[in-house]
Enzyme design. Structure first.
Site, PDB file in Angstrom:
ATOM      1  N   PRO A 112       0.790  -1.239   0.000  1.00 37.99           N
ATOM      2  CG  PRO A 112       0.127  -0.887   2.218  1.00 37.99           C
ATOM      3  CD  PRO A 112       0.848  -1.859   1.351  1.00 37.99           C
ATOM      4  N   GLY A 113       2.131   1.191  -0.134  1.00 39.15           N
ATOM      5  CA  GLY A 113       2.892   2.427  -0.325  1.00 39.15           C
ATOM      6  C   GLY A 113       3.822   2.821   0.814  1.00 39.15           C
ATOM      7  CE  LYS A 115       9.593  -2.475   2.957  1.00 42.91           C
ATOM      8  NZ  LYS A 115       8.249  -3.082   3.120  1.00 42.91           N
ATOM      9  CG  ASP A 177       8.680  -4.876   0.322  1.00 42.63           C
ATOM     10  OD1 ASP A 177       9.375  -5.651   0.992  1.00 42.63           O
ATOM     11  OD2 ASP A 177       7.653  -4.319   0.776  1.00 42.63           O
ATOM     12  CB  CYS A 230       8.006  -9.302   6.027  1.00 41.05           C
ATOM     13  SG  CYS A 230       6.505  -9.769   5.166  1.00 41.05           S
TER      14      CYS A 230
HETATM   15  C1  LIG Z   1       5.107  -7.128   0.545  1.00 33.88           C
HETATM   16  S1  LIG Z   1       3.827  -6.380  -0.361  1.00 33.88           S
HETATM   17  C2  LIG Z   1       4.512  -4.786  -0.711  1.00 33.88           C
HETATM   18  C3  LIG Z   1       4.459  -3.812   0.437  1.00 33.88           C
HETATM   19  C4  LIG Z   1       4.886  -2.425   0.034  1.00 33.88           C
HETATM   20  N1  LIG Z   1       6.201  -2.426  -0.564  1.00 33.88           N
HETATM   21  C5  LIG Z   1       4.879  -1.469   1.213  1.00 33.88           C
HETATM   22  O1  LIG Z   1       5.947  -1.225   1.788  1.00 33.88           O
HETATM   23  O2  LIG Z   1       3.813  -0.948   1.541  1.00 33.88           O
HETATM   24  C6  LIG Z   1       3.971  -7.139  -1.924  1.00 33.88           C
HETATM   25  C7  LIG Z   1       3.067  -6.551  -2.983  1.00 33.88           C
HETATM   26  O3  LIG Z   1       3.383  -7.167  -4.230  1.00 33.88           O
HETATM   27  C8  LIG Z   1       2.192  -7.239  -4.980  1.00 33.88           C
HETATM   28  N2  LIG Z   1       2.378  -8.206  -6.086  1.00 33.88           N
HETATM   29  C9  LIG Z   1       2.162  -9.536  -6.085  1.00 33.88           C
HETATM   30  N3  LIG Z   1       2.456 -10.054  -7.275  1.00 33.88           N
HETATM   31  C10 LIG Z   1       2.863  -9.028  -8.059  1.00 33.88           C
HETATM   32  C11 LIG Z   1       3.283  -8.930  -9.418  1.00 33.88           C
HETATM   33  N4  LIG Z   1       3.353  -9.999 -10.206  1.00 33.88           N
HETATM   34  N5  LIG Z   1       3.638  -7.708  -9.887  1.00 33.88           N
HETATM   35  C12 LIG Z   1       3.582  -6.615  -9.086  1.00 33.88           C
HETATM   36  N6  LIG Z   1       3.176  -6.642  -7.805  1.00 33.88           N
HETATM   37  C13 LIG Z   1       2.824  -7.843  -7.291  1.00 33.88           C
HETATM   38  C14 LIG Z   1       1.155  -7.660  -3.943  1.00 33.88           C
HETATM   39  O4  LIG Z   1      -0.158  -7.383  -4.398  1.00 33.88           O
HETATM   40  C15 LIG Z   1       1.577  -6.811  -2.742  1.00 33.88           C
HETATM   41  O5  LIG Z   1       0.898  -5.586  -2.742  1.00 33.88           O
END
Ligand SMILES: C[S@@+](CC[C@H](N)C(=O)[O-])C[C@H]1O[C@@H](n2cnc3c(N)ncnc32)[C@H](O)[C@@H]1O
Length: 295
Positions: A112-113, A115, A177, A230
């Site tokens: 959700p943003g 980082k 991430d 994580c």
């Molecule tokens: C660990 S979370 C990211 C958290 C975010 N970086 C933060 O700090 O708020 C991983 C994200 O990767 C997204 N995701 C999963 N598969 C993906 C793909 N093929 N391409 C892009 N994003 C993807 C997920 O929907 C999720 O929102």
């Protein structure tokens, strides 16, 4: 707390004596939260004053100059709505700082943003920051946070991060991430145990490998990429980094270190420079971070 036999056996093997310490941490109730002051909108001193006026106890997160441990945090407060702070796990404040600012930055899995907004802060709201996310329902939260935190250097894209998108080698900094098995968040999200299995982990590791290659190939020569999860498994962490080093001969690992943070090296010889973050060292959720440079 319930932990499956498969989980227990696997983690005892890779963590040894630390397994018990990790389980104790997961079993404790969460009593403190953390926020990152958004310096694009306000200053640390102003937020500390607001907290004091609201009788909320706080303390510094040692590894993030704008991070604060707080006794409670209110997502409905006017200050939150105005983007004065971001409620963020203290371990999530590590990767953007390890990566550092750039002129053209890609955050491959951004929603959700947390980082993304931290990276924009480190970039001083200048340059270009591409915040990518492939899940339409999570994009809403990303756009909300980009707007709430006052980012003017960010563009949001909705692309599959496992594929290359005609960017060429455009970026000097990339953050991956990755979606992961999220063992580090077990204290907040006990449902994870219901789906945790080695089969699930291996499936995720396959996706993460595709993301790592696609991201690396979008990196300009001399550019840097941070990979973070994580979670605790070898397959999603050291295994993926070894895969990247084998597949791309120009990739080399830089040592991950951050003032105020105690890290342990990656669990294999080749990944010694990576960082494992454990609650028994930092009182914060487990994380893994690798920093890759493209020659
Ligand atoms: C660990 S979370 C990211 C958290 C975010 N970086 C933060 O700090 O708020 C991983 C994200 O990767 C997204 N995701 C999963 N598969 C993906 C793909 N093929 N391409 C892009 N994003 C993807 C997920 O929907 C999720 O929102």
């Amino acid at each position: 707390m319930y932990l499956s036999k498969e989980f227990e056996k696997y983690h005892k093997r890779i963590l040894g004596n630390d397994y018990g310490k990790l389980v104790s941490y997961f079993s404790e109730p969460q009593v403190r939260h953390s926020i990152r002051v958004n310096t694009l909108k306000t200053g640390l001193r102003s937020v500390k004053r607001l907290l004091s006026e609201s009788n909320i106890g706080y303390g510094a997160v040692p590894w993030c100059p704008h991070g604060l441990w707080v006794d409670s945090c209110d997502l409905d407060s006017l200050w939150h709505q105005l983007g004065y702070y971001y409620v963020q796990n203290a371990s999530s404040m590590i990767a953007p700082q390890v990566l550092g600012p750039g002129k053209r930055v890609l955050d491959l899995c951004a929603a959700p943003g947390g980082k993304t907004t931290h990276l924009a802060q480190l970039m001083g709201n200048s340059g270009t920051l591409i915040a990518n996310e492939d899940n339409p329902s999570r994009i809403k939260a990303l756009v909300y946070n980009v707007q709430r935190c006052g980012l003017i250097n960010a563009k949001v894209t909705m692309l599959d991060g496992c594929r290359r998108h005609g960017w060429g080698q455009a970026f000097d900094r990339i953050l991956v991430d990755a979606p992961c098995s999220s063992v580090g968040t077990l204290r907040q999200n006990r449902d994870i145990m219901g789906k945790w299995s080695m089969r699930w982990v291996e499936g995720l590791a396959g996706i993460q490998k595709m993301m790592l290659l696609a991201a690396y190939d979008s990196l300009a020569p001399g550019g840097r990429m941070a990979y973070s999860t994580c979670t605790t498994t070898l397959e999603e962490n050291e295994g993926n980094i070894e895969f990247l080093l084998d597949e791309r001969c120009g990739a080399r690992l830089l040592r991950v270190e951050l003032r105020g943070l105690t890290v342990r090296p990656g669990l294999t010889d080749k990944t010694f420079n990576c960082a494992r973050v454990y609650p028994m060292d930092n009182q914060s959720d487990p994380h893994f971070i690798a920093l890759v440079e493209k020659k």
